[in-house]
Every structure is written in C-alpha cells, then in structure tokens.
Design an enzyme around this catalytic site. Structure first.
Site, PDB file in Angstrom:
ATOM      1  N   GLY A 114     -13.140  36.157  50.482  1.00 33.61           N
ATOM      2  CA  GLY A 114     -14.571  36.324  50.511  1.00 33.61           C
ATOM      3  C   GLY A 114     -15.856  35.342  50.009  1.00 33.61           C
TER       4      GLY A 114
ATOM      5  N   ASN B  36     -16.233  38.382  38.175  1.00 36.03           N
ATOM      6  CA  ASN B  36     -14.971  38.317  38.610  1.00 36.03           C
ATOM      7  C   ASN B  36     -14.077  37.710  36.664  1.00 36.03           C
ATOM      8  OD1 ASN B  36     -16.580  35.978  39.289  1.00 36.03           O
ATOM      9  ND2 ASN B  36     -14.853  35.064  39.545  1.00 36.03           N
TER      10      ASN B  36
ATOM     11  N   SER C 192     -12.169  41.087  49.710  1.00 36.37           N
ATOM     12  CA  SER C 192     -11.378  40.326  50.173  1.00 36.37           C
ATOM     13  C   SER C 192     -10.020  40.836  50.263  1.00 36.37           C
ATOM     14  CB  SER C 192     -11.025  39.140  49.528  1.00 36.37           C
ATOM     15  OG  SER C 192     -10.433  38.323  49.298  1.00 36.37           O
TER      16      SER C 192
ATOM     17  N   CYS D  33     -10.995  30.046  41.276  1.00 35.74           N
ATOM     18  CA  CYS D  33     -11.680  29.054  41.903  1.00 35.74           C
ATOM     19  C   CYS D  33     -11.990  28.047  41.611  1.00 35.74           C
ATOM     20  CB  CYS D  33     -12.671  29.496  42.878  1.00 35.74           C
ATOM     21  SG  CYS D  33     -12.082  31.321  44.353  1.00 35.74           S
TER      22      CYS D  33
END
Length: 384
Positions: free
Chosen positions: A69, A149, A202, A327
């Site tokens: 991604g 997300n 992704s 992340c």
C-alpha cells in the site's frame, strides 16, 4: 487466541502460499529473461495480472505490481501529479493514511504543490459542499481513501469522483482496507469506485503475503515513475517483479467471497458487538460514522483509562486488537485521525480498534466483549 486486528494484517491464505511456492523454488526464472525459465515466469506473472484485472474489472495493462500500500500510494499520487501537470493543486483529508499524507507533503516541499486538506466532522466525514468549493481549475488530483483504516468511516466515493471529474481533476483512492468488503469493479456502473483513475491495494490485508500489492492506474494516463531502472511494469515501476507474490496475490483476491454478502453478514455482527460494548461499558464511546462504516471495524475510546494497558489486559485474556494504525504503533503521539475528528489528545490515546475477518464468529465476538468488560474493570481498578 481470538485475532481481531485484521485491519493491521491478515493471515496468509494456505492456497496463496501453495500457489506461490513453485515460484520461490524450482520456477525461479526472471520474468524478463528470454529463456524457458524466464518465459514460464513471465507467463505466470501475466496470468496473475489478468486475474487481478478481471477481479477489478479493468484492463490488465492498468495493473502495476508493487510492494504494498505505501509504495502504491506513492506511485499513484506522485506519479499522476508530476505527469499530468494541469496545475499544482491536490486535495486530500487529514484522516488519510500516513502513506498519503507523507506523499502529498513531499510534493508540497519538493515540487511546490499546494495541498488542501478538507475538514472532517467528529465522525470523520468530509463535506461534499466543501469539496466542491475547494476544487479549482488547477486541481490535478483528489486523493481520498474509501474506508478509513482506524475508525472505519466510508467516504462517498461516487460523489467524489463525479465532482472531481467535473473540473477535470483525477481521483485516486487508497482502497487497502476495502478489498473483500466493497465492490471494487472500476469499470462497473454502480460500483463505489466506478470511474476512479487510480486505486491502491495491499496484499497482506486480504490474505496474501506482506510485500505484495497492486496499484491500478488508467492506461490512458501518464505516470512519472517513483522507481527508475529497467522499465518493467509498462515503464511505471522498474525492478524485477516478484512473481511468487504476484501469483499469491492473484490467488488471494480470486478466493475472496462475494463482498456484498460478506459485508452484510459481518456488519450485522459488528453492530451487535458495538451495541453490547456501548451498553455494558460506560467509558466506551464509538469513533467514526455509525452507519457509513467499514463492515469489519469497530473502534472505541475509553475515557479515563490507559489505552496501552487495556490492550495488554485484552491480550492476557486471549484477545488480540490494536490501538489504531499498525504503522504508528509504538508512537507516543495520539492518532492523527482522532485528532482530526476533534477528539481530545488524552481521549485519543485511549482508543482500541477491533477489526474482523470473513471468518469471525458470533462466539468470538461474545468472548471478546466479555474480555473487554473484564479488562476495563481491571484497568479501572475494580477487580477482575
């Protein structure tokens, strides 16, 4: 163990691993080589490309294999912005993934682009009137994710595409969280992404290995590569292709169940879970849009509690969840998504995200809800 962190990553499907294995072992040829091993690898790569293109309902030549991604977002945004210079204005939102925000920041710093960040309300919704007012004759690109997300809020992508195209701007969507849950047929009327110019996926969010991904970019569009070299992937992404991961990704996407059926089924489980959590835990507050929401994401804040401690308590009870984007895990900073929604920084640091899969069951969610109640009680100092 009950795994409810599928928005961070999913387990690799056995079928995807099995399909990839020959291309990691005996079939090790470089797909650009002209000998027999290379030609077999090339055929496997193109078959995978065609499978994914059929799944997305777009030409195979629109498919660019990437490492995931982040690279896909960089390629679509930077590639389209630099190669289609009708102007130097880009529109996005402060709730986008870091891969998008860091890329537009790079274009602003290094290439002199002007970035307009649309405001969002307390639920993470953008305003369509604000989008219309922000679009300009020199707007090159609008980049907005389909489903958030962290909080799960879904943007009205058909209306976004229509508005941007009306002034000649291109549209990219980070659809990393959407695969398997939304109709991603780019060429099908009625699909939420019909007419979009670029779309990022992704692999590890849908049962393929980490390091696999694909970005679909309309073939008519010029793209300035992010990676320069031998001109692979139609001169859009140089570097020897990872045939094994391309085959695994194609296997994973074609194994996905009908998104409409799965979304409806899991949404019902999600709504019951949300209602039970909110009804039984006074500190719990749902984040994101309560209706226009990713079918598999339920995110809460717990005022007055320590979010990290709550995660550890849940893990000790066999429930694996997260505090938001993987992340940003380990950062002391509160979620930029929650801050953009106007949530106080102290409250934002108490967030816990539950993200389900197609195989999540009623029993697992009931167990998770009970574990959450006990974890909250433990963190609150009220016992076990």
């Amino acid at each position: 163990m009950i795994y409810l962190d599928n928005a961070a990553t999913t387990p690799v499907l056995p079928a995807a691993l099995e399909a990839a294995w020959p291309w990691l072992t005996s079939e090790f040829g470089n797909p650009s080589s002209t000998h027999e091993l290379g030609l077999r690898a090339h055929t496997a790569l193109e078959n995978a490309r065609s499978q994914i293109a059929s799944w997305l309902d777009c030409p195979a030549s629109d498919m660019v294999f990437t490492s995931g991604g982040t690279e896909g977002d960089n390629l679509a945004i930077t590639g389209l912005a630099l190669a289609n210079p009708r102007g130097k204005h880009i529109i996005t939102a402060p709730t986008e993934h870091e891969a998008v925000l860091a890329t537009v920041n790079y274009l602003e710093r290094v290439h002199g682009f002007e970035i307009s960040l649309l405001s969002v309300d307390e639920f993470g919704n953008i305003s369509l009137p604000e989008l219309h007012n922000t679009l300009r004759p020199d707007t090159t690109l609008v980049t907005l994710m389909l489903a958030n997300n962290e909080i799960g809020t879904v943007h009205p992508m058909p209306e976004i595409i229509t508005a941007a195209h009306a002034v000649g701007a291109l549209v990219h969507t980070d659809a990393v969280q959407a695969a398997g849950w939304f109709d991603l047929h780019m060429g099908k009327n009625g699909s939420v992404v019909a007419g979009v110019d670029a779309l990022t996926l992704s692999g590890h969010k849908l049962g393929a290995p980490k390091g696999s991904g694909v970005t679909a970019i309309r073939g008519r569009l010029a793209v300035e590569p992010v990676l320069h070299g031998g001109g692979q992937e139609f001169d859009r992404r140089s570097g020897t292709e990872n045939v094994a991961w391309a085959v695994a990704l194609a296997t994973a996407v074609t194994a996905l169940a009908d998104p409409q059926h799965e979304s409806s089924r899991i949404s019902a489980l999600r709504d019951d879970f949300i209602a039970e959590v909110v009804d039984t835990i006074p500190q719990a507050a749902l984040t994101g849009n309560s209706t226009e929401r990713h079918p598999a994401i339920a995110s809460f804040t717990f005022a007055g509690l320590n979010g990290e401690t709550l995660l550890l308590e849940l893990e000790q009870r066999g429930v694996i969840v997260s505090s938001g984007s993987a992340c940003a895990a380990g950062s002391d900073e509160p979620s930029h998504v929650l801050l953009a929604c106007g949530i106080d920084a102290d409250i934002a640091q108490t967030s816990v995200r539950f993200s389900m899969s197609h195989s999540t069951t009623v029993e697992e969610l009931a167990t998770a809800q009970k574990a959450l109640s006990k974890a909250v009680a433990a963190v609150s100092g009220l016992g076990q």
